[in-house]
Write a protein that holds these residues in place. Structure first.
Motif, PDB file in Angstrom:
ATOM      1  N   LEU A   1       0.823  -1.213   0.000  1.00  0.00           N
ATOM      2  CA  LEU A   1       0.000   0.000   0.000  1.00  0.00           C
ATOM      3  C   LEU A   1       0.856   1.263   0.000  1.00  0.00           C
ATOM      4  O   LEU A   1       0.502   2.263  -0.626  1.00  0.00           O
ATOM      5  CB  LEU A   1      -0.941  -0.008   1.209  1.00  0.00           C
ATOM      6  N   VAL A   2       1.974   1.224   0.713  1.00  0.00           N
ATOM      7  CA  VAL A   2       2.881   2.376   0.698  1.00  0.00           C
ATOM      8  C   VAL A   2       3.458   2.584  -0.696  1.00  0.00           C
ATOM      9  O   VAL A   2       3.551   3.713  -1.192  1.00  0.00           O
ATOM     10  CB  VAL A   2       3.998   2.186   1.742  1.00  0.00           C
ATOM     11  N   ALA A   3       3.841   1.492  -1.357  1.00  0.00           N
ATOM     12  CA  ALA A   3       4.343   1.609  -2.728  1.00  0.00           C
ATOM     13  C   ALA A   3       3.262   2.135  -3.663  1.00  0.00           C
ATOM     14  O   ALA A   3       3.524   2.974  -4.542  1.00  0.00           O
ATOM     15  CB  ALA A   3       4.846   0.250  -3.214  1.00  0.00           C
ATOM     16  N   LEU A   4       2.027   1.664  -3.480  1.00  0.00           N
ATOM     17  CA  LEU A   4       0.905   2.135  -4.300  1.00  0.00           C
ATOM     18  C   LEU A   4       0.655   3.619  -4.077  1.00  0.00           C
ATOM     19  O   LEU A   4       0.459   4.386  -5.026  1.00  0.00           O
ATOM     20  CB  LEU A   4      -0.341   1.318  -3.960  1.00  0.00           C
ATOM     21  N   ASN A   5       0.672   4.035  -2.813  1.00  0.00           N
ATOM     22  CA  ASN A   5       0.503   5.457  -2.508  1.00  0.00           C
ATOM     23  C   ASN A   5       1.613   6.298  -3.130  1.00  0.00           C
ATOM     24  O   ASN A   5       1.383   7.429  -3.571  1.00  0.00           O
ATOM     25  CB  ASN A   5       0.488   5.680  -0.991  1.00  0.00           C
ATOM     26  N   SER A   6       2.819   5.754  -3.142  1.00  0.00           N
ATOM     27  CA  SER A   6       3.953   6.486  -3.714  1.00  0.00           C
ATOM     28  C   SER A   6       3.744   6.731  -5.201  1.00  0.00           C
ATOM     29  O   SER A   6       4.004   7.833  -5.709  1.00  0.00           O
ATOM     30  CB  SER A   6       5.248   5.699  -3.489  1.00  0.00           C
ATOM     31  N   ILE A   7       3.279   5.713  -5.905  1.00  0.00           N
ATOM     32  CA  ILE A   7       3.029   5.863  -7.341  1.00  0.00           C
ATOM     33  C   ILE A   7       1.956   6.914  -7.587  1.00  0.00           C
ATOM     34  O   ILE A   7       2.116   7.815  -8.430  1.00  0.00           O
ATOM     35  CB  ILE A   7       2.619   4.511  -7.943  1.00  0.00           C
ATOM     36  N   PHE A   8       0.862   6.817  -6.839  1.00  0.00           N
ATOM     37  CA  PHE A   8      -0.220   7.792  -7.027  1.00  0.00           C
ATOM     38  C   PHE A   8       0.203   9.185  -6.576  1.00  0.00           C
ATOM     39  O   PHE A   8      -0.282  10.182  -7.107  1.00  0.00           O
ATOM     40  CB  PHE A   8      -1.471   7.327  -6.265  1.00  0.00           C
ATOM     41  N   GLN A   9       1.106   9.266  -5.599  1.00  0.00           N
ATOM     42  CA  GLN A   9       1.587  10.565  -5.151  1.00  0.00           C
ATOM     43  C   GLN A   9       2.319  11.286  -6.269  1.00  0.00           C
ATOM     44  O   GLN A   9       2.144  12.486  -6.478  1.00  0.00           O
ATOM     45  CB  GLN A   9       2.506  10.390  -3.943  1.00  0.00           C
ATOM     46  N   VAL A  10       3.139  10.545  -6.990  1.00  0.00           N
ATOM     47  CA  VAL A  10       3.874  11.129  -8.118  1.00  0.00           C
ATOM     48  C   VAL A  10       2.901  11.573  -9.210  1.00  0.00           C
ATOM     49  O   VAL A  10       3.036  12.655  -9.784  1.00  0.00           O
ATOM     50  CB  VAL A  10       4.887  10.116  -8.678  1.00  0.00           C
ATOM     51  N   ILE A  11       1.911  10.734  -9.477  1.00  0.00           N
ATOM     52  CA  ILE A  11       0.988  11.005 -10.574  1.00  0.00           C
ATOM     53  C   ILE A  11      -0.034  12.074 -10.222  1.00  0.00           C
ATOM     54  O   ILE A  11      -0.335  12.961 -11.043  1.00  0.00           O
ATOM     55  CB  ILE A  11       0.253   9.705 -10.983  1.00  0.00           C
ATOM     56  N   ALA A  12      -0.564  12.015  -8.991  1.00  0.00           N
ATOM     57  CA  ALA A  12      -1.773  12.776  -8.685  1.00  0.00           C
ATOM     58  C   ALA A  12      -1.585  13.994  -7.798  1.00  0.00           C
ATOM     59  O   ALA A  12      -2.481  14.850  -7.739  1.00  0.00           O
ATOM     60  CB  ALA A  12      -2.792  11.837  -8.027  1.00  0.00           C
ATOM     61  N   PHE A  13      -0.457  14.122  -7.088  1.00  0.00           N
ATOM     62  CA  PHE A  13      -0.337  15.188  -6.086  1.00  0.00           C
ATOM     63  C   PHE A  13      -0.531  16.576  -6.696  1.00  0.00           C
ATOM     64  O   PHE A  13      -1.346  17.370  -6.207  1.00  0.00           O
ATOM     65  CB  PHE A  13       1.023  15.100  -5.396  1.00  0.00           C
ATOM     66  N   ALA A  14       0.206  16.880  -7.742  1.00  0.00           N
ATOM     67  CA  ALA A  14       0.115  18.222  -8.343  1.00  0.00           C
ATOM     68  C   ALA A  14      -1.275  18.471  -8.916  1.00  0.00           C
ATOM     69  O   ALA A  14      -1.840  19.569  -8.758  1.00  0.00           O
ATOM     70  CB  ALA A  14       1.175  18.376  -9.427  1.00  0.00           C
TER      71      ALA A  14
ATOM     72  N   VAL B   1       4.291  22.831  -7.829  1.00  0.00           N
ATOM     73  CA  VAL B   1       5.109  21.651  -7.559  1.00  0.00           C
ATOM     74  C   VAL B   1       5.042  20.736  -8.775  1.00  0.00           C
ATOM     75  O   VAL B   1       3.995  20.553  -9.379  1.00  0.00           O
ATOM     76  CB  VAL B   1       4.618  20.921  -6.289  1.00  0.00           C
ATOM     77  N   SER B   2       6.176  20.172  -9.139  1.00  0.00           N
ATOM     78  CA  SER B   2       6.227  19.319 -10.325  1.00  0.00           C
ATOM     79  C   SER B   2       6.222  17.844  -9.921  1.00  0.00           C
ATOM     80  O   SER B   2       6.673  17.491  -8.825  1.00  0.00           O
ATOM     81  CB  SER B   2       7.500  19.609 -11.132  1.00  0.00           C
ATOM     82  N   PRO B   3       5.714  16.971 -10.806  1.00  0.00           N
ATOM     83  CA  PRO B   3       5.752  15.532 -10.515  1.00  0.00           C
ATOM     84  C   PRO B   3       7.174  15.037 -10.243  1.00  0.00           C
ATOM     85  O   PRO B   3       7.360  14.108  -9.442  1.00  0.00           O
ATOM     86  CB  PRO B   3       5.167  14.903 -11.789  1.00  0.00           C
TER      87      PRO B   3
END
Length: 364
Positions: free
Chosen positions: A152-165, A188-190
């Motif tokens: 789940l942490v790895a999944l959150n990391s992927i979505f963080q890169v994609i979706a945060f900005a 903030v950039s991906p």
């Protein structure tokens, strides 16, 4: 943990090590010690902040890496497929983290801080930064599923890169515009998010994976878990306490200098953590998940990536901004609240079904 298994118990706390049993006291002392250091030692905050890794003070970065490595060294990576095939948990986690969490923090920020736009924006940024660090500690202390936490942490990391900005743009500019509210912006950039993920998750994850593979190859699984893991296990909490001391030493003046502002920011955070954790537990029970995976779901949903939130707030709005202060108050509230929820989880586990294939925990 020092528990010898994960079956329901009535005496969980009695079987914890001294370090684990009095964890709230150690964390409270670390918070107070950090605040006092920041206030009483002139120039300490500037010295600690002088060297940074991806916008985070080097001492904090070291503490985070030390904190995460022992837990990730405990993960049985050959069991990750049992987690990735659990579509109920993965889907629930994505919905809680990337739909419910940001929307709830947006609603709470506008409800509790309608007259304080800087703090409101800071809280919304905190809500967008999903946890990839301390959640591993809380999950381990609560006897959650380590393999599920790693996935789940790895999944959150992927979505963080994609979706945060994109989510920052939506919740700070688009949605307020639709509702006729004051708008803000987030620069903030991906790539900046990806770099943070690679440093603070990638390094300890790789180290933990290599430790497991090489350790089992040399000594066998049983010896690795009986001999090596108990030696490195306590370093997770040492790293946590060190991180807390440094974090509060860095921000002690801001926290103690504006107590009423801290109280205003703290209230929506308290509601947020309680609701996210509680809703996750109810959902896990409704979906007939085991205690271990329900606990992992709850802590990964309730925790936030304060390192990222503070770094983004400082980079966008400045180190003395209200947005940065809101980010700093995040761990001030999150740490004691989630420690408390660890003990609530341990109490609740008697009322949940358990995973039949969960290995004994003899690693600390």
């Amino acid at each position: 943990m020092t528990t010898t298994d994960r079956a329901p118990e009535s005496s969980v706390a009695a079987r914890l090590s001294t370090l684990d049993r009095y964890l709230p006291a150690w964390i409270g002392a670390a918070m107070v010690g950090g605040l006092l250091l920041g206030r009483l030692v002139p120039g300490l905050g500037d010295a600690l902040a002088a060297v940074e890794i991806d916008g985070v003070s080097l001492p904090i970065a070291i503490g985070l890496l030390v904190m995460m490595y022992p837990v990730l060294a405990k993960v049985r990576y050959d069991r990750l497929d049992t987690v990735t095939s659990d579509h109920r948990m993965l889907g629930s986690s994505l919905v809680l983290n990337w739909i419910v969490g940001p929307a709830l923090m947006f609603a709470l920020a506008w409800t509790f801080l309608p007259d304080l736009p800087e703090y409101r924006t800071g809280l919304i940024i905190v809500g967008l930064a999903r946890c990839i660090a301390m959640v591993i500690i809380w999950n381990d202390l609560a006897c959650g599923d380590r393999e599920a936490a790693a996935v789940l942490v790895a999944l959150n990391s992927i979505f963080q890169v994609i979706a945060f900005a994109a989510l920052g743009w939506f919740y700070l500019s688009v949605l307020p515009g639709w509702l006729g509210l004051e708008q803000s912006a987030l620069d903030v950039s991906p790539w900046e998010i990806a770099r943070s993920v690679l440093i603070f998750l990638g390094i300890p994850l790789l180290a933990g994976y290599l430790s497991r593979r090489l350790g089992e190859k040399r000594w066998g699984r049983a010896s690795y878990e009986r001999s090596f893991l108990p030696r490195v296990g306590p370093w997770a909490l040492y790293g946590l306490l060190f991180t807390i001391v440094i974090l509060f030493a860095l921000q002690g003046e801001q926290i103690t200098g504006r107590p009423m502002d801290v109280a205003r920011i703290a209230l929506p955070l308290l509601v947020y953590f309680a609701l996210m954790w509680g809703v996750s537990y109810v959902l896990g029970r409704a979906l007939s998940m085991s205690y271990e995976r329900t606990t992992t779901l709850a802590f990964t949903a309730a925790g936030n990536n304060f390192e990222l939130a503070i770094a983004v707030a400082i980079a966008t709005f400045g180190v003395t901004s209200g947005q940065a202060l809101a980010g700093v108050v995040g761990p001030l509230i999150e740490v004691p609240v989630l420690v408390g929820l660890v003990y609530v989880s341990l109490w609740l586990r008697r009322r949940f079904p358990h995973a039949v294939d969960t290995p004994a925990d003899t690693s600390r």
